[in-house]
Structure formats: structure tokens, C-alpha cells
Design a protein around this motif. Structure first.
Motif, mmCIF file in Angstrom:
data_model
loop_
_atom_site.group_PDB
_atom_site.id
_atom_site.type_symbol
_atom_site.label_atom_id
_atom_site.label_comp_id
_atom_site.label_asym_id
_atom_site.label_seq_id
_atom_site.Cartn_x
_atom_site.Cartn_y
_atom_site.Cartn_z
ATOM 1 N N GLY A 88 0.817 -1.210 0.000
ATOM 2 C CA GLY A 88 0.000 0.000 0.000
ATOM 3 C C GLY A 88 0.850 1.258 0.000
ATOM 4 N N GLY A 89 1.987 1.201 -0.694
ATOM 5 C CA GLY A 89 2.918 2.333 -0.683
ATOM 6 C C GLY A 89 2.630 3.409 -1.709
ATOM 7 N N GLY B 38 1.552 4.919 3.595
ATOM 8 C CA GLY B 38 2.447 3.997 2.905
ATOM 9 C C GLY B 38 3.434 4.718 2.015
ATOM 10 N N GLN B 39 2.954 5.728 1.314
ATOM 11 C CA GLN B 39 3.849 6.519 0.465
ATOM 12 C C GLN B 39 4.921 7.217 1.302
ATOM 13 O OE1 GLN B 39 2.585 10.411 -1.438
ATOM 14 N NE2 GLN B 39 2.853 9.170 -3.277
ATOM 15 N N ILE C 216 4.323 -2.659 -3.068
ATOM 16 C CA ILE C 216 3.256 -3.553 -3.530
ATOM 17 C C ILE C 216 1.950 -2.775 -3.520
ATOM 18 C CG2 ILE C 216 1.867 -5.561 -2.903
ATOM 19 C CD1 ILE C 216 4.383 -6.984 -2.075
ATOM 20 N N GLU C 217 1.336 -2.677 -4.695
ATOM 21 C CA GLU C 217 0.071 -1.969 -4.863
ATOM 22 C C GLU C 217 -0.844 -2.776 -5.774
ATOM 23 O OE1 GLU C 217 -1.867 0.221 -4.003
ATOM 24 O OE2 GLU C 217 -0.837 1.781 -2.883
ATOM 25 N N LEU C 218 -2.123 -2.429 -5.782
ATOM 26 C CA LEU C 218 -3.080 -3.126 -6.640
ATOM 27 C C LEU C 218 -2.681 -3.042 -8.107
ATOM 28 C CD1 LEU C 218 -6.582 -2.307 -5.121
ATOM 29 C CD2 LEU C 218 -5.658 -4.586 -5.571
ATOM 30 N N ASN D 213 1.343 -2.290 5.381
ATOM 31 C CA ASN D 213 0.574 -1.058 5.508
ATOM 32 C C ASN D 213 -0.748 -1.089 4.753
ATOM 33 O OD1 ASN D 213 0.318 2.084 5.782
ATOM 34 N ND2 ASN D 213 0.250 1.678 3.578
ATOM 35 N N ALA D 214 -0.866 -1.919 3.732
ATOM 36 C CA ALA D 214 -2.063 -1.918 2.893
ATOM 37 C C ALA D 214 -3.313 -2.189 3.734
ATOM 38 C CB ALA D 214 -1.943 -2.969 1.792
#
Length: 254
Positions: free
Chosen positions: A13-14, A19-20, A36-38, A86-87
């Protein structure tokens, strides 16, 4: 102090918000960051911010609720030193107003998603000789918040998983802690206010800010600063701890 040179970190979720901020902060301290993101599109802004500063970052498209996809992503990344779970997604509702579908959706992402990343990530930490796991919990795991039934249940599970993992892997040089923020001023908050209180945005923002005794919401960068410390060698004696970062919410709101 707090150097992360020669460390490889995964941040789920960065792509935005907390997360960013964590991904950017870890990279600034020298870590090679894997987001890792969608979708890779969701990570573009974070990647740009990191690489423009001369640091290393990569993105991986993956739904953390999908164990096979998570396993594939971690296999591509290889041995890691830091895992930041974090996601997560938010939900508003009480026990009798939360639909089964919404409850399942929150659990799939916020609980199973953390489990999936632990399942895939711990072998990669072990291969690197140990490392650090940092889970994003919430003050919702610590105190009763109105209209946050499913979210509170999920974050309570994250806190419990943190303690379990810390106990199980302490002799493998793997530390595990969690952070429990109160309200943090992220794009999600702005979108929530715009959607639900379009004619009272400023008024509601002020009201939400003042629920923290310190009188404001946290900044994502403040949560990231705590994350950097907990992921660094300077925090090497810390494991099995949940850190509220809440402007006094859990101790002074009485």
C-alpha cells in the motif's frame, strides 16, 4: 544514525498516504524499496518521488488478499530485510449496519492481506538472516471508536498477529512491531469529507482534528519517521511492541 543502506524493504500500500510517506522515508535512508500496490499505476507518484531524489524503488502489482499473487511478488523480490504491512481499507458502520460483504472485504484486505504477506515474507526475511516486520494497526485496536466495527476488529487482529509473530520468530533474528496511528491527514480524509460533508469540509476537518488532544491530525511523515526508527538497527532491542502515535488520544481523552 538510522541508516538503511544495503537493506531491501517491502512496503504494501505504498502508493499514497502513510504507505507513500514510509516508502519515501525508507528510501531516503538508503533502503531499496519495493512497493506492492493493486496496480503499478497506483505506485507511480511514489516511485517518481523516490527516484527523483536519487534513491531506488520498484513497484509490483498485487492484491494482498490473493495469496498466490503475493507469493509470486515476494518470489520476484527475493530476500528482504524489512517488511512493512501497511495496505488496508477503511469502513464505517456498526455491528448491525455492516453488511456481510463489507465485513468480508475488510477482513480479506486488512487481516488476510497481512497474513499473506507474513506467510510469503518471513521465509524471505529468514533467507536474509533476519530482519524487521512492521505492521500498521490503529488506535481502533486499542479503544472504542464509534461506527468502526469491522475496521476495529481487523486492526485488533493486526495487533494480535504482531505479538504472535514477535514471539514466534524472536530467536530467528526477526523483530516485529506495530504502529497505531490516530487520525492522519491523508488524501483519504479529504475525499471522505468531500463525499460526506461537501458543504462543511472546513468545519468537519477542524472537528476531526480536535478529537486529538494535541489539536490536529498527524502528518504521514510523522508516522514514517517512527517507522524508520523501528526498521533501523537502532531499534534492535525492540520487538513485540505496539506504538500509539495519536496526539494523546488514547491517554488524554478522558
Amino acid at each position: 544514525m538510522f541508516s538503511l543502506n544495503h537493506k531491501k524493504a517491502v512496503v504494501t500500500g505504498g502508493g499514497s498516504g502513510i504507505g507513500q510517506a514510509i516508502a519515501v522515508a525508507l528510501a531516503a535512508q538508503g533502503a531499496e524499496v519495493h512497493i506492492i500496490e493493486l496496480s503499478t499505476d497506483k505506485a507511480t507518484a511514489t516511485l517518481s518521488q523516490i527516484t527523483q531524489a536519487g534513491n531506488q524503488a520498484y513497484s509490483h502489482a498485487c492484491n494482498v488478499a490473493d495469496q498466490a499473487a503475493v507469493g509470486q511478488a515476494f518470489s520476484q523480490i527475493g530476500p528482504i530485510n524489512i517488511l512493512v504491512n501497511n495496505a488496508g481499507i477503511a469502513h464505517i458502520g456498526k455491528a448491525d449496519t455492516t453488511t456481510e460483504a463489507d465485513f468480508d472485504r475488510v477482513m480479506q484486505v486488512n487481516v488476510k492481506g497481512v497474513y499473506n504477506c507474513l506467510f510469503a515474507g518471513i521465509p524471505q526475511l529468514r533467507q536474509a538472516g533476519g530482519g524487521v516486520i512492521l505492521n500498521m494497526a490503529s488506535i481502533a485496536a486499542l479503544v472504542g471508536l464509534p461506527d468502526r466495527f469491522a475496521y476495529s476488529a481487523a486492526k485488533g487482529a493486526v495487533k494480535a498477529m504482531t505479538m504472535s509473530v514477535a514471539k514466534d520468530y524472536i530467536h530467528e533474528n526477526i523483530r516485529c512491531n506495530s504502529i497505531s496511528p490516530a487520525r492522519v491527514h491523508t488524501p483519504f480524509v479529504d475525499g471522505f469529507l468531500q463525499q460526506n460533508y461537501p458543504d462543511q469540509v472546513a468545519e468537519m476537518f477542524e472537528k476531526l482534528s480536535k478529537t486529538q488532544p494535541i489539536g490536529r491530525m498527524a502528518r504521514p511523515e510523522e508516522v514514517a519517521a517512527l517507522a524508520v526508527y523501528l526498521c533501523s538497527d537502532e531499534a534492535g532491542f525492540i520487538t513485540g511492541v505496539d506504538y500509539p502515535i495519536d496526539g494523546g488520544f488514547t491517554t488524554l481523552n478522558n
